[in-house]
Design an enzyme around this catalytic site. Structure first.
Site, short mmCIF file in Angstrom:
data_model
loop_
_atom_site.label_atom_id
_atom_site.label_comp_id
_atom_site.label_asym_id
_atom_site.label_seq_id
_atom_site.Cartn_x
_atom_site.Cartn_y
_atom_site.Cartn_z
N CYS A 120 -6.13 0.29 1.52
CA CYS A 120 -5.99 -0.38 2.83
C CYS A 120 -6.49 -1.82 2.75
CB CYS A 120 -6.77 0.35 3.91
SG CYS A 120 -6.22 2.03 4.18
N ASP A 175 14.45 -5.11 22.23
CA ASP A 175 14.71 -4.15 23.32
C ASP A 175 13.67 -3.03 23.36
OD1 ASP A 175 15.40 -2.89 20.97
OD2 ASP A 175 17.47 -2.48 21.51
C1 BEZ Z 1 -7.29 3.86 0.48
O1 BEZ Z 1 -6.95 3.00 1.28
O2 BEZ Z 1 -7.58 3.58 -0.68
C2 BEZ Z 1 -7.37 5.28 0.92
C3 BEZ Z 1 -7.56 5.58 2.24
C4 BEZ Z 1 -7.65 6.90 2.62
C5 BEZ Z 1 -7.53 7.91 1.70
C6 BEZ Z 1 -7.30 7.59 0.38
C7 BEZ Z 1 -7.22 6.27 -0.02
#
Ligand code: BEZ
Length: 258
Positions: free
Chosen positions: A71, A162
């Site tokens: 992330c 829309d």
């Molecule tokens: C990640 O972003 O690395 C991750 C997030 C949740 C579970 C596994 C990996």
């Protein structure tokens, strides 16, 4: 070169979109449905979603959790595309079930880990109640009050002006998304919203072997007469069936980089 008269051809894309109901009959969000509205707290203050996206293309991008490695890279790489998205008229927000305070603290890590100089200029929604995640089908309603796990999937919702859902991607936590693919999808959606074309596999890296790199197909809704009138330079690929349905137009080259 873009063929001149194509803007006047009735939009086949719109005709296809009208086949889907605005609201799904079973509460599950699907392509063509009007996306749910919501109010939420974000890193940029309170948000009313419909007000935020009003009249624009928009992307809602969810991530499983703050302070996780994949992330962290995703938000940084998305930030590098933010100016390009804005130039295409796309509003952007990301979301996870973590607290807004956590999002804010985590952003220092995101920026530090992204070797390019980035700033995170789009709002990050804190969906602690999981209401948005459930409304968008990222979590099953039975998981609403679970603590911690399960996490929202890596979802991307591309929404049209829309407010209808045009494209949806779902990736598991273990696979980071490719931001170039998201940009490609936005370009393809905008192209086909404007013209009666559909983009081939791997567009704009298609049909190079016949000298038609980046060309797009006329939709089957374009009649042979309209094809002649509005796309006079289109090229029909010959196939064993003899059916003339692989009609390429250089309209697809309008938005692609060489
Ligand atoms: C990640 O972003 O690395 C991750 C997030 C949740 C579970 C596994 C990996």
């Amino acid at each position: 070169m873009v063929e001149g008269k194509s803007c006047s051809v009735p939009s086949g894309t719109e005709a296809y979109a009208k086949l889907y109901p605005d609201k799904s009959s079973d509460g599950q969000l699907r392509l063509g449905n009007v996306v749910p509205d919501f109010h939420a707290e974000t890193t940029q203050g309170p948000m009313h979603w419909y007000e935020y996206i009003e009249g624009s293309w928009a992307i809602l991008f969810s991530h499983p959790a703050d302070f996780t490695p994949v992330c962290t890279t995703e938000i940084g790489r998305l930030a590098l595309k933010y100016d390009a998205l804005k130039s295409k008229g796309v509003k952007l927000a990301t979301l996870s079930c973590d607290k807004v305070d956590d999002h804010t603290k985590w952003m220092d890590d995101v920026v530090a880990h992204c070797e390019n100089n980035v700033t995170i200029d789009f709002p990050i929604i804190g969906d602690e109640s999981r209401e948005v995640s459930i409304a968008y089908g990222m979590l099953d309603p039975s998981n609403k009050d679970d603590k911690g796990l399960p996490l929202t999937c890596r979802a991307v919702f591309v929404i049209g002006p829309d407010k209808k859902l045009k494209l949806m991607m779902n990736y598991p936590a273990s696979v980071g998304r490719n931001m170039d693919e998201i940009m490609r999808c936005v370009e393809a959606l905008q192209l086909s919203a404007k013209h009666s074309v559909a983009t081939p596999a791997n567009w704009p890296n298609n049909h190079e072997s016949i000298g038609k790199k980046g060309w797009a197909f006329l939709l089957p809704t374009v009649s042979p007469a309209d094809a002649q009138q509005y796309f006079p330079d289109h090229h029909t690929c010959k196939v064993p069936s003899g059916v003339e349905y692989l009609r390429l137009s250089n309209i697809g080259r309008e938005t692609t980089e060489e």
